[in-house]
Design a protein around this motif. Structure first.
Motif, PDB file in Angstrom:
ATOM      1  N   MET A 117       0.816  -0.963   0.080  1.00  0.00           N
ATOM      2  CA  MET A 117       0.031   0.039   0.001  1.00  0.00           C
ATOM      3  C   MET A 117       1.032   1.176   0.034  1.00  0.00           C
ATOM      4  SD  MET A 117      -2.908   1.200  -0.298  1.00  0.00           S
ATOM      5  CE  MET A 117      -4.114  -0.315   0.065  1.00  0.00           C
ATOM      6  N   ARG A 118       1.949   1.143   0.606  1.00  0.00           N
ATOM      7  CA  ARG A 118       2.856   2.219   0.792  1.00  0.00           C
ATOM      8  C   ARG A 118       3.407   2.530  -0.536  1.00  0.00           C
ATOM      9  NH1 ARG A 118       7.374   0.816   4.240  1.00  0.00           N
ATOM     10  NH2 ARG A 118       8.500   0.254   2.252  1.00  0.00           N
ATOM     11  N   ASP A 119       3.678   1.517  -1.297  1.00  0.00           N
ATOM     12  CA  ASP A 119       4.277   1.767  -2.824  1.00  0.00           C
ATOM     13  C   ASP A 119       3.242   2.367  -3.645  1.00  0.00           C
ATOM     14  OD1 ASP A 119       6.633   0.780  -1.948  1.00  0.00           O
ATOM     15  OD2 ASP A 119       6.441  -1.190  -2.975  1.00  0.00           O
ATOM     16  N   LEU A 120       1.984   2.168  -3.634  1.00  0.00           N
ATOM     17  CA  LEU A 120       0.814   2.580  -4.348  1.00  0.00           C
ATOM     18  C   LEU A 120       0.731   4.182  -4.036  1.00  0.00           C
ATOM     19  CD1 LEU A 120      -1.780  -0.409  -4.242  1.00  0.00           C
ATOM     20  CD2 LEU A 120      -0.201   0.287  -6.240  1.00  0.00           C
ATOM     21  N   VAL A 121       0.611   4.533  -2.639  1.00  0.00           N
ATOM     22  CA  VAL A 121       0.545   5.842  -2.187  1.00  0.00           C
ATOM     23  C   VAL A 121       1.566   6.538  -2.804  1.00  0.00           C
ATOM     24  CG1 VAL A 121       0.470   7.235  -0.263  1.00  0.00           C
ATOM     25  CG2 VAL A 121      -0.841   5.348  -0.169  1.00  0.00           C
ATOM     26  N   ASP A 122       2.803   6.042  -2.687  1.00  0.00           N
ATOM     27  CA  ASP A 122       3.849   6.836  -3.164  1.00  0.00           C
ATOM     28  C   ASP A 122       3.895   7.154  -4.820  1.00  0.00           C
ATOM     29  OD1 ASP A 122       5.230   6.864  -0.824  1.00  0.00           O
ATOM     30  OD2 ASP A 122       6.462   5.160  -1.208  1.00  0.00           O
ATOM     31  N   TYR A 123       3.356   6.096  -5.441  1.00  0.00           N
ATOM     32  CA  TYR A 123       3.145   6.269  -6.774  1.00  0.00           C
ATOM     33  C   TYR A 123       2.133   7.178  -7.132  1.00  0.00           C
ATOM     34  CZ  TYR A 123       2.088   5.440 -11.714  1.00  0.00           C
ATOM     35  OH  TYR A 123       1.597   5.260 -13.143  1.00  0.00           O
TER      36      TYR A 123
ATOM     37  N   ALA B 155      -8.641   8.590  -2.486  1.00  0.00           N
ATOM     38  CA  ALA B 155      -9.780   7.948  -1.711  1.00  0.00           C
ATOM     39  C   ALA B 155      -9.392   6.470  -1.664  1.00  0.00           C
ATOM     40  CB  ALA B 155     -11.021   8.249  -2.364  1.00  0.00           C
ATOM     41  N   TYR B 156     -10.096   5.741  -0.988  1.00  0.00           N
ATOM     42  CA  TYR B 156      -9.871   4.263  -0.829  1.00  0.00           C
ATOM     43  C   TYR B 156     -11.070   3.623  -0.593  1.00  0.00           C
ATOM     44  CZ  TYR B 156      -7.476  -0.217   1.051  1.00  0.00           C
ATOM     45  OH  TYR B 156      -7.271  -1.501   1.140  1.00  0.00           O
ATOM     46  N   ILE B 157     -11.427   2.822  -1.461  1.00  0.00           N
ATOM     47  CA  ILE B 157     -12.628   1.738  -1.246  1.00  0.00           C
ATOM     48  C   ILE B 157     -11.905   0.484  -0.713  1.00  0.00           C
ATOM     49  CG2 ILE B 157     -14.516   0.618  -2.033  1.00  0.00           C
ATOM     50  CD1 ILE B 157     -14.722   2.663  -4.596  1.00  0.00           C
ATOM     51  N   HIS B 158     -12.137   0.079   0.442  1.00  0.00           N
ATOM     52  CA  HIS B 158     -11.451  -1.143   1.141  1.00  0.00           C
ATOM     53  C   HIS B 158     -12.454  -2.288   1.105  1.00  0.00           C
ATOM     54  CE1 HIS B 158     -13.309  -0.692   4.912  1.00  0.00           C
ATOM     55  NE2 HIS B 158     -13.218   0.593   4.955  1.00  0.00           N
ATOM     56  N   GLY B 159     -11.844  -3.406   1.311  1.00  0.00           N
ATOM     57  CA  GLY B 159     -12.592  -4.679   1.275  1.00  0.00           C
ATOM     58  C   GLY B 159     -13.138  -5.159   2.771  1.00  0.00           C
TER      59      GLY B 159
ATOM     60  N   VAL C  46      -8.790   6.889  -6.951  1.00  0.00           N
ATOM     61  CA  VAL C  46      -9.326   6.075  -5.981  1.00  0.00           C
ATOM     62  C   VAL C  46      -8.716   4.565  -6.168  1.00  0.00           C
ATOM     63  CG1 VAL C  46     -11.450   4.907  -5.403  1.00  0.00           C
ATOM     64  CG2 VAL C  46     -11.560   7.175  -6.746  1.00  0.00           C
ATOM     65  N   PHE C  47      -8.295   4.098  -4.787  1.00  0.00           N
ATOM     66  CA  PHE C  47      -7.799   2.992  -4.444  1.00  0.00           C
ATOM     67  C   PHE C  47      -8.972   1.758  -4.494  1.00  0.00           C
ATOM     68  CE2 PHE C  47      -3.098   3.740  -2.874  1.00  0.00           C
ATOM     69  CZ  PHE C  47      -3.111   4.813  -3.874  1.00  0.00           C
TER      70      PHE C  47
ATOM     71  N   PRO D 226     -10.514  -2.023  -3.520  1.00  0.00           N
ATOM     72  CA  PRO D 226      -9.936  -3.317  -2.625  1.00  0.00           C
ATOM     73  C   PRO D 226      -9.263  -4.359  -3.411  1.00  0.00           C
ATOM     74  CG  PRO D 226     -12.436  -2.892  -2.774  1.00  0.00           C
ATOM     75  CD  PRO D 226     -11.825  -2.100  -4.014  1.00  0.00           C
ATOM     76  N   ASP D 227      -9.475  -4.672  -4.769  1.00  0.00           N
ATOM     77  CA  ASP D 227      -8.588  -5.538  -5.623  1.00  0.00           C
ATOM     78  C   ASP D 227      -8.999  -5.338  -6.874  1.00  0.00           C
ATOM     79  OD1 ASP D 227     -10.925  -7.444  -6.370  1.00  0.00           O
ATOM     80  OD2 ASP D 227     -11.266  -6.986  -4.085  1.00  0.00           O
ATOM     81  N   ASP D 228      -8.365  -5.913  -8.051  1.00  0.00           N
ATOM     82  CA  ASP D 228      -8.445  -5.883  -9.271  1.00  0.00           C
ATOM     83  C   ASP D 228      -9.897  -6.102  -9.768  1.00  0.00           C
ATOM     84  OD1 ASP D 228      -6.006  -4.905  -9.220  1.00  0.00           O
ATOM     85  OD2 ASP D 228      -4.926  -6.778 -10.169  1.00  0.00           O
ATOM     86  N   PHE D 229     -10.255  -7.374  -9.253  1.00  0.00           N
ATOM     87  CA  PHE D 229     -11.704  -7.714  -9.776  1.00  0.00           C
ATOM     88  C   PHE D 229     -12.797  -6.838  -9.556  1.00  0.00           C
ATOM     89  CE2 PHE D 229     -15.635 -10.421  -9.586  1.00  0.00           C
ATOM     90  CZ  PHE D 229     -15.370 -10.986 -10.496  1.00  0.00           C
ATOM     91  N   SER D 230     -12.705  -6.224  -8.286  1.00  0.00           N
ATOM     92  CA  SER D 230     -13.760  -5.299  -7.763  1.00  0.00           C
ATOM     93  C   SER D 230     -13.566  -3.970  -8.847  1.00  0.00           C
ATOM     94  CB  SER D 230     -13.385  -4.795  -6.423  1.00  0.00           C
ATOM     95  OG  SER D 230     -13.751  -5.969  -5.578  1.00  0.00           O
ATOM     96  N   ALA D 231     -12.334  -3.524  -9.336  1.00  0.00           N
ATOM     97  CA  ALA D 231     -12.041  -2.552  -9.957  1.00  0.00           C
ATOM     98  C   ALA D 231     -12.936  -2.356 -11.268  1.00  0.00           C
ATOM     99  CB  ALA D 231     -10.605  -2.539 -10.246  1.00  0.00           C
ATOM    100  N   VAL D 232     -13.505  -3.455 -11.591  1.00  0.00           N
ATOM    101  CA  VAL D 232     -14.433  -3.608 -12.872  1.00  0.00           C
ATOM    102  C   VAL D 232     -15.687  -2.691 -12.572  1.00  0.00           C
ATOM    103  CG1 VAL D 232     -15.928  -4.965 -14.292  1.00  0.00           C
ATOM    104  CG2 VAL D 232     -13.620  -5.710 -13.516  1.00  0.00           C
ATOM    105  N   GLY D 233     -16.154  -2.927 -11.290  1.00  0.00           N
ATOM    106  CA  GLY D 233     -17.241  -2.051 -10.839  1.00  0.00           C
ATOM    107  C   GLY D 233     -16.934  -0.372 -10.726  1.00  0.00           C
ATOM    108  N   ALA D 234     -15.745  -0.148 -10.472  1.00  0.00           N
ATOM    109  CA  ALA D 234     -15.364   1.450 -10.616  1.00  0.00           C
ATOM    110  C   ALA D 234     -15.327   1.928 -11.888  1.00  0.00           C
ATOM    111  CB  ALA D 234     -13.964   1.549  -9.894  1.00  0.00           C
TER     112      ALA D 234
END
Length: 337
Positions: free
Chosen positions: A167-173, A183-187, A244-245, A247-255
């Motif tokens: 998660m730190r690497d993703l925020v840094d990016y 924002a973060y949609i978490h699981g 927006v972050f 929860p996972d790649d599969f859920s990203a389809v909904g976003a």
């Protein structure tokens, strides 16, 4: 069925010599060992698993306890990849695999532990399940060798993806791309989510960025429908996020669906970041920027640690083993000025 006695007669040696040759003992000459092994292969000999179990007091059978809230089973891309790696490694070490459940025997439901005993399993790996239930705790507290994936118990080996660093690497990016409204949609509320969420806020704090409560939305893992609703809520905000972050790649389809149904372009109008690095992340358009988890390493380490607990219980360390992932850049994050 061909027996060791048949091979012994064919090679004019004792049954004990055949046993040593087939089990790789070094006190038999190489030529004779190869002759016996070749004869066994030609005659179609296979060792009797029941006889081996009696001799070694082991079944050479490992259990897998795996379930998720959406009952996705082996269609769960992330855990299916882990379990495949676990299976390949375990089989290379001479073990078979059995999926563990609560079966009915003699009109009585067996617990997970009872099912493991019923099947004579040498050990079990536990993944993606509610680790707080009494049935799971009974198994974890038993004398059976256990390895957990992405959950830590005292006194048990755990193989854990490094969610904090990921998660730190993703925020840094995201910050390096100029984003400050993140924002973060978490699981689901579990240890993985708690680690990621804490790391998310901590990483933002390093840049003096605070994510308001309205930017944090709860969904579920592998639930595109709920994630789509949470994405719509974020897009309805007067001061909506630019990234927006998921929860996972599969859920990203909904976003993706939520954004595109509003005529928003990814990443020009809204940036999206995933997690896991499963194949769907490369199938989306634009390709999803995500954190690729090392599923092969996680599965391999789980099998290695479990078989070590079975074969060398006195020398195997009880530890938490972190497995790092790495960022995979796609086209779903816009570079802001």
């Amino acid at each position: 069925m061909v027996s060791m006695k048949d091979i012994a007669k064919r090679c004019n040696v004792s049954v004990a010599t055949v046993s040593k040759a087939l089990n790789g003992y070094s006190d038999i000459g190489k030529a004779k060992r190869e002759e016996i092994q070749a004869a066994a292969k030609e005659m179609g000999y296979f060792p009797n698993s029941s006889a081996r179990a009696l001799k070694t007091n082991r079944s050479y059978d490992l259990g897998i306890l795996f379930s998720d809230n959406l009952h996705s089973g082996l269609t769960h891309d992330y855990f299916a990849a882990i379990l495949d790696s676990f299976k390949v490694t375990a089989e290379s070490k001479g073990y078979d695999i059995t999926f563990t459940s609560m079966n009915m025997v003699a009109n009585r439901r067996m617990s997970y532990y009872e099912h493991c005993r019923y099947r004579g399993l040498d050990g079990v790996v536990i993944a993606n399940i509610d680790f707080t239930t009494s049935e799971v705790l009974e198994l974890v507290r038993s004398a059976l060798p256990v390895v957990t994936i992405d959950y830590v118990f005292d006194g048990r080996v755990a193989i854990v993806s490094d969610n904090v660093r990921g998660m730190r690497d993703l925020v840094d990016y995201a910050v390096s791309m100029g984003h400050r409204k993140i924002a973060y949609i978490h699981g689901d509320n579990n240890s993985v989510t708690r680690d990621r969420l804490s790391s998310f806020h901590r990483a933002l704090a390093r840049y003096n960025i605070t994510a308001p409560d309205s930017y944090i939305r709860a969904s579920r893992y592998r639930d595109g429908e709920t994630t789509e609703k949470r994405m719509e809520e974020l897009l309805d905000l007067e001061d909506r996020p630019t990234c927006v972050f998921m929860p996972d790649d599969f859920s990203a389809v909904g976003a993706y669906n939520a954004a595109q149904e509003r005529g928003l372009r990814i990443p020009e109008d809204i940036s999206i970041i995933g997690y896991d690095g499963i194949p769907v992340s490369r199938a989306l358009y634009p390709k999803l920027t995500t954190l690729k988890q090392d599923t092969k390493q996680i599965g391999r380490k789980a099998a290695e640690e479990l078989t070590a607990l079975i074969e060398n219980p006195k020398t195997t360390l009880i530890e938490k083993i972190l497995v790092e992932g790495y960022l995979v850049e796609g086209g779903s994050v816009k570079k802001l000025n």
